[in-house]
Design an enzyme around this catalytic site. Structure first.
Site, PDB file in Angstrom:
ATOM      1  CD1 TRP A 100      17.653   1.399  69.188  1.00 40.31           C
ATOM      2  CD2 TRP A 100      18.809   2.604  70.513  1.00 40.31           C
ATOM      3  NE1 TRP A 100      17.275   1.119  70.369  1.00 40.31           N
ATOM      4  CE2 TRP A 100      17.974   1.794  71.359  1.00 40.31           C
ATOM      5  CE3 TRP A 100      19.810   3.525  70.891  1.00 40.31           C
ATOM      6  CZ2 TRP A 100      18.000   2.109  72.815  1.00 40.31           C
ATOM      7  CZ3 TRP A 100      19.810   3.616  72.459  1.00 40.31           C
ATOM      8  CH2 TRP A 100      18.745   2.912  73.335  1.00 40.31           C
ATOM      9  CG  ASP A 167      22.914  -0.497  65.853  1.00 38.52           C
ATOM     10  OD1 ASP A 167      22.943  -1.688  66.442  1.00 38.52           O
ATOM     11  OD2 ASP A 167      22.507   0.336  66.357  1.00 38.52           O
ATOM     12  CE  LYS A 191      20.061  -4.178  72.946  1.00 38.64           C
ATOM     13  NZ  LYS A 191      19.156  -3.820  73.885  1.00 38.64           N
TER      14      LYS A 191
END
Length: 357
Positions: A100, A167, A191
């Site tokens: 990511w 993030d 999530k």
């Protein structure tokens, strides 16, 4: 019968939240219509929308220096929006801890940002969190707090005078954090905070001043979304509604400190199951950097890994196949996974070991 869902995202939702949404699906608050069917400009929806923002502030104990934005495009759009809005022509620094951050770095390079990789764990296939010293003068310092694929997580955030961008997609709302040098904190909500289709951005107001100076399309400017209270265009209303339900659920659990206590117990149980298996199971991440959210591990060989996934599904447990880049196995034990759920998984793991040793 519901299965135990250990998927990395979209992931399992609290049953209480699902039942609430089910009860209100056809007639929200007995009004005769679904929340999906009404205008985002109505008082009914605005109560959901602004109530969710207030609950975010309660959960993270945020002061008035921060604003909450609800945006579309998932966390992936933030890879580009961050440099678009926060780059001021200086150096933007990144700690590279996996897929990511690599994607975020790629987007920044496309935008021709003056970029520096301040630290990286790529030399050991991202199995640890590297020590990082960001330049205090950089435009911003960027990290990914939890790495879903490799199962690593920051135990504390780097300290720097530069604005810290985090993030937090895969450990969003899993614990309290120190916001003292955090300028922007964001994540996709699929999530730990609802369903896919929504990104939540917590932004310090001085960063909005940077955004307002930029020549960007309106939809890509944090300042535009702030000025319009995240209602510049039609928002993903059902995703915001589900997010709002999950915020209320987190508050009912006692907030993020209580949630973190449970998350620590769950992770301890699962890692002990791996570590006490006499080598039948082995973890991927270095022990000091293990994630409380995503546990990546493997058996003795790929064939056994595949059999593990198959037999787990036969025992009503899904989502345990490892990411294609890493292989092996992975159990994502987000907020909605209970301690009993993890015990069920550990019992299966012990039985599988006895059966196939």
């Amino acid at each position: 019968m519901r299965v135990l869902n250990f998927s990395a995202g979209p992931s399992t939702l609290p049953l209480e939240v699902l039942n609430e949404a089910k009860d209100e699906l056809l007639s929200y608050k007995n009004n005769g219509y679904s929340i999906m069917e009404i205008s985002h400009r109505t008082k009914i929806f605005e109560e959901v929308h602004f109530g969710a923002m207030e609950d975010v502030k309660k959960l993270y104990a945020l002061n008035d220096d921060y604003e909450i934005l609800f945006l579309q495009g998932g966390a992936s759009l933030q890879f580009a929006m961050v440099p678009m809005n926060l780059n001021m022509g200086g150096v933007c620094e990144y700690a590279n801890t996996g897929v990511w951050t690599k994607k975020a770095i790629k987007e920044a390079k496309i935008l021709e940002v003056n970029l520096n990789i301040a630290a990286s764990s790529e030399n050991d296939n991202f199995s640890y969190i590297p020590d990082v010293k960001f330049n205090d003068e950089s435009d911003y310092a960027y990290i990914c707090s939890n790495n879903t694929i490799y199962g690593t997580q920051y135990t504390s955030y780097p300290k720097t005078k530069a604005p810290l961008v985090v993030d937090a997609s895969s450990d969003f709302f899993s614990k309290k954090i120190d916001f003292s040098n955090v300028a922007l904190f964001y994540g996709g909500t699929q999530k730990n905070a609802g369903i896919s289709g929504l990104a939540c951005v917590i932004i310090r107001k001085d960063m909005l001043e940077r955004s307002s100076t930029k020549k960007l399309p309106s939809m890509l400017k944090y300042s535009v979304h702030s000025e319009n209270q995240s209602l510049f265009n039609t928002p993903p209303s059902f995703a915001i509604y589900m997010f709002a339900l999950e915020m209320k659920w987190l508050l009912r659990q006692g907030g993020l400190d209580k949630i973190n206590e449970q998350n620590e117990k769950k992770a301890k149980m699962l890692y002990e199951c791996i570590d006490n298996s006499e080598g039948f199971y082995s973890g991927f991440a270095k022990k000091e950097d293990r994630s409380l959210m995503n546990v990546s591990f493997k058996t003795k060989n790929a064939d056994l890994d595949a059999l593990f996934v198959k037999e787990a599904e036969q025992n009503s447990m899904i989502g345990l196949k490892g990411h294609r880049l890493l292989g092996g196995l992975r159990a994502s034990i987000y907020n909605a996974i209970s301690l009993d759920n993890v015990k069920t998984l550990c019992d299966f793991m012990n039985e599988f070991k006895l059966k196939h040793s």
